[in-house]
Enzyme design. Sequence first.
Site, PDB file in Angstrom:
ATOM      1  CG  HIS A   1      22.760  87.568  53.713  1.00 40.09           C
ATOM      2  ND1 HIS A   1      23.702  88.026  54.602  1.00 40.09           N
ATOM      3  CD2 HIS A   1      23.242  86.383  53.247  1.00 40.09           C
ATOM      4  CE1 HIS A   1      24.709  87.151  54.676  1.00 40.09           C
ATOM      5  NE2 HIS A   1      24.460  86.153  53.857  1.00 40.09           N
TER       6      HIS A   1
ATOM      7  CG  ASP B   1      45.325 108.807  41.362  1.00 36.38           C
ATOM      8  OD1 ASP B   1      45.373 109.605  42.317  1.00 36.38           O
ATOM      9  OD2 ASP B   1      44.381 108.012  41.187  1.00 36.38           O
TER      10      ASP B   1
ATOM     11  CD1 TRP C   1      21.556  85.192  45.239  1.00 32.00           C
ATOM     12  CD2 TRP C   1      22.548  86.660  43.890  1.00 32.00           C
ATOM     13  NE1 TRP C   1      22.563  84.537  44.585  1.00 32.00           N
ATOM     14  CE2 TRP C   1      23.202  85.412  43.746  1.00 32.00           C
ATOM     15  CE3 TRP C   1      23.008  87.748  43.133  1.00 32.00           C
ATOM     16  CZ2 TRP C   1      24.272  85.213  42.879  1.00 32.00           C
ATOM     17  CZ3 TRP C   1      24.091  87.559  42.274  1.00 32.00           C
ATOM     18  CH2 TRP C   1      24.702  86.294  42.147  1.00 32.00           C
TER      19      TRP C   1
ATOM     20  CB  SER D   1      29.531 101.376  40.452  1.00 31.80           C
ATOM     21  OG  SER D   1      30.655 101.334  41.298  1.00 31.80           O
ATOM     22  CB  SER D   2      31.033  96.662  38.669  1.00 27.34           C
ATOM     23  OG  SER D   2      30.639  96.457  39.990  1.00 27.34           O
TER      24      SER D   2
ATOM     25  CG  HIS E   1      30.352  80.050  37.070  1.00 29.49           C
ATOM     26  ND1 HIS E   1      30.041  79.328  38.208  1.00 29.49           N
ATOM     27  CD2 HIS E   1      31.686  79.975  36.917  1.00 29.49           C
ATOM     28  CE1 HIS E   1      31.162  78.815  38.695  1.00 29.49           C
ATOM     29  NE2 HIS E   1      32.169  79.185  37.920  1.00 29.49           N
TER      30      HIS E   1
ATOM     31  CD  GLU F   1      29.529  89.143  40.757  1.00 30.73           C
ATOM     32  OE1 GLU F   1      29.912  89.765  39.738  1.00 30.73           O
ATOM     33  OE2 GLU F   1      29.631  89.600  41.918  1.00 30.73           O
TER      34      GLU F   1
ATOM     35  CE1 TYR G   1      34.172  80.086  38.366  1.00 32.15           C
ATOM     36  CE2 TYR G   1      36.303  79.971  39.419  1.00 32.15           C
ATOM     37  CZ  TYR G   1      35.159  79.354  38.969  1.00 32.15           C
ATOM     38  OH  TYR G   1      35.005  78.010  39.161  1.00 32.15           O
TER      39      TYR G   1
ATOM     40  CB  SER H   1      49.756  85.056  44.694  1.00 31.27           C
ATOM     41  OG  SER H   1      49.026  83.935  44.266  1.00 31.27           O
TER      42      SER H   1
ATOM     43  CG  HIS I   1      28.102  74.815  37.202  1.00 27.41           C
ATOM     44  ND1 HIS I   1      29.419  75.025  36.920  1.00 27.41           N
ATOM     45  CD2 HIS I   1      27.749  75.803  38.062  1.00 27.41           C
ATOM     46  CE1 HIS I   1      29.846  76.098  37.579  1.00 27.41           C
ATOM     47  NE2 HIS I   1      28.841  76.586  38.272  1.00 27.41           N
ATOM     48  CG  HIS I   2      25.092  78.325  38.665  1.00 26.73           C
ATOM     49  ND1 HIS I   2      25.432  78.565  39.982  1.00 26.73           N
ATOM     50  CD2 HIS I   2      26.195  78.630  37.930  1.00 26.73           C
ATOM     51  CE1 HIS I   2      26.682  79.002  40.028  1.00 26.73           C
ATOM     52  NE2 HIS I   2      27.175  79.053  38.801  1.00 26.73           N
TER      53      HIS I   2
ATOM     54  CB  THR J   1      41.354  75.550  41.167  1.00 25.97           C
ATOM     55  OG1 THR J   1      40.483  76.171  40.231  1.00 25.97           O
ATOM     56  CG2 THR J   1      41.130  76.155  42.540  1.00 25.97           C
TER      57      THR J   1
ATOM     58  CE  LYS K   1      45.657  81.304  41.414  1.00 26.48           C
ATOM     59  NZ  LYS K   1      46.760  81.880  40.642  1.00 26.48           N
TER      60      LYS K   1
ATOM     61  NE  ARG L   1      20.238  78.267  47.955  1.00 22.51           N
ATOM     62  CZ  ARG L   1      20.895  78.895  47.006  1.00 22.51           C
ATOM     63  NH1 ARG L   1      21.252  78.230  45.911  1.00 22.51           N
ATOM     64  NH2 ARG L   1      21.197  80.173  47.103  1.00 22.51           N
TER      65      ARG L   1
END
Lengths: 36, 537
Positions: B87, B116, B152, B179-180, B263, B265, B267, B278, B312-313, B338, B341, B460
């Site tokens: 998932h 293009d 994951w 790809s990314s 991390h 990722e 963001y 925006s 922090h993870h 943040t 914003k 979890r």
Amino acid sequence: MDEEQRRKVRRTALWLALLAAAFYFGFIALSVMRAG
Amino acid sequence: MSNAHAQADQHAHGHAHEGHDHHGPEKGWRRWVFATNHKDIGTMYLLFSLLMFFVGGSMAMIIRAELFQPGLQLVDPMFFNSMTTMHALVMIFGAVMPAFVGLANWMLPLQVGAPDMALPRMNNFSFWILPFAFTLLLSTLFVPGGASAGGWTMYPPLALQTGAAFPMTIFAIHLMGASSIMGAINVIVTIMNMRAPGMSLLKMPMFVWGWLITAYLLIGVMPVLAGAVTMLLTDHYFATTFFEAAGGGDPVMYQHIFWFFGHPEVYIMILPAFGIVSEIVPTFSRKPLFGYDSMVYAIASIAFLSFIVWAHHMFTVGMPLAGQLFFMLATMLISVPTGVKVFNWTATMFKGSISFEAPMLFAISFLFLFTIGGFSGLMLAVVPADFQYHDTYFVVAHFHYVLVPGAVFAIMAAVYYWLPKWTGHMYNMTLAKTHFWLSAIFVNVLFFPQHFLGLAGMPRRIPDYNTQFADWNMVSSIGAFGFGLSQLLFAYIIFSSIRGGAKASDKVWDSGTPQGLEWTLSSPPPYHSFETAPEVK
């Protein structure tokens, strides 16, 4: 796209690919060094 | 959409005098397999992402169905673990990221006034890797031992106990990463080299800024993920011991490397959303964006800070106190840009003439609900508190708030905002608002109780739980079923708009004042647009 723009596009793309490769090999090298 | 493009291109024929041959799109499957047009590739990314959203969503339905009541009713526990793993992989790499790339493909050339993307053939390759990669990933559900089931994040040593699915999963992740990376290179090269004359960096639309910075993050961290999973592969098959304590390695080092990717990722999954919000909030407030420059600096600050907070993870792995303090404080610091914003979006609406069409509804709910996710993130940043929250449903609640009513709602807002431009047809606004209200209500029923479950101590990644957690799990599952069903309406609205509907004007949002070059084009835009660069004042 004119020749000058084509050259700039190619150069930017190559630098960015090099940056990605540096992160890939850099982290593996870092891990090898830490293992030592 | 294919006929609309062709008609629009024939319309353009009469007006463009480029001195070289114009042609419409290819006919049939060749148009899509050999696509180099950013609109076609953007469409393919978006449709692929919609499909993956339903695939990942079905997995979520299985998860929530099993968790509806305590006890093991529906699935084998190992299969449940595969579902939670897959998932996440499908939603992150198959739904959210390709959706943002699809939006980038469609909108970046239009917004910077380019004909293009800079590298159209690499663009095609970037897309077509994904169906192959996900076929490979999803086929692991059918191999002996089943799909990857260790989460994951693929922590060793557990991940190394995966069966036949292991090399397939690793290869699929390498492909998605490639790809990314190629997509990110394309984005940066396009923005830096192909902007229309007069469009300086600080005149670019916010969606372009969001993607420019996201692309740099992708180039920095996707290779790190690739390195981490390469080392997992060599540990498993080539007798290296990067992450094996018995061989002198360290499983915690994997976590450091993974989260150095992981991390940034998250963001990567939210900065384009910030750009979208925006764009939408000023249009429907009929006021320019408040504090454009500070919005740019805030996005850049968030991106920079995202590189120095990864641990922090992993506050509970046994890190020295100095490390815990550093990562705690750096993480809390992210709330400053943040907050800038969120303030600026609110200030944009202040004394504006606000209307509540579907894009604006999703954008405003993003502001409230993403902020809730941000608050729970701030709680998780506090180290002694995190010792209690880590690996509980409090974390699950946090990241689902920032990703679902955060990133996914922003994607939906963007689709509702730009769909009439892409298809030339206005969709049924009543249906779209219905989709919004159903989604907004059910997403909160689904995820808010998970805060309570986490605080009460529910771990979890478990297929069964103690009976004390039963009530909120049932509520959450009901929310999940409602939310999942509501998304069928989204798919219906999209496909109806592609097939027909009331004609959309060029500006689309006639009652608003949308800024941006895309609104100077027809709806739908010609197959080839901005072949002559527009003038930007």
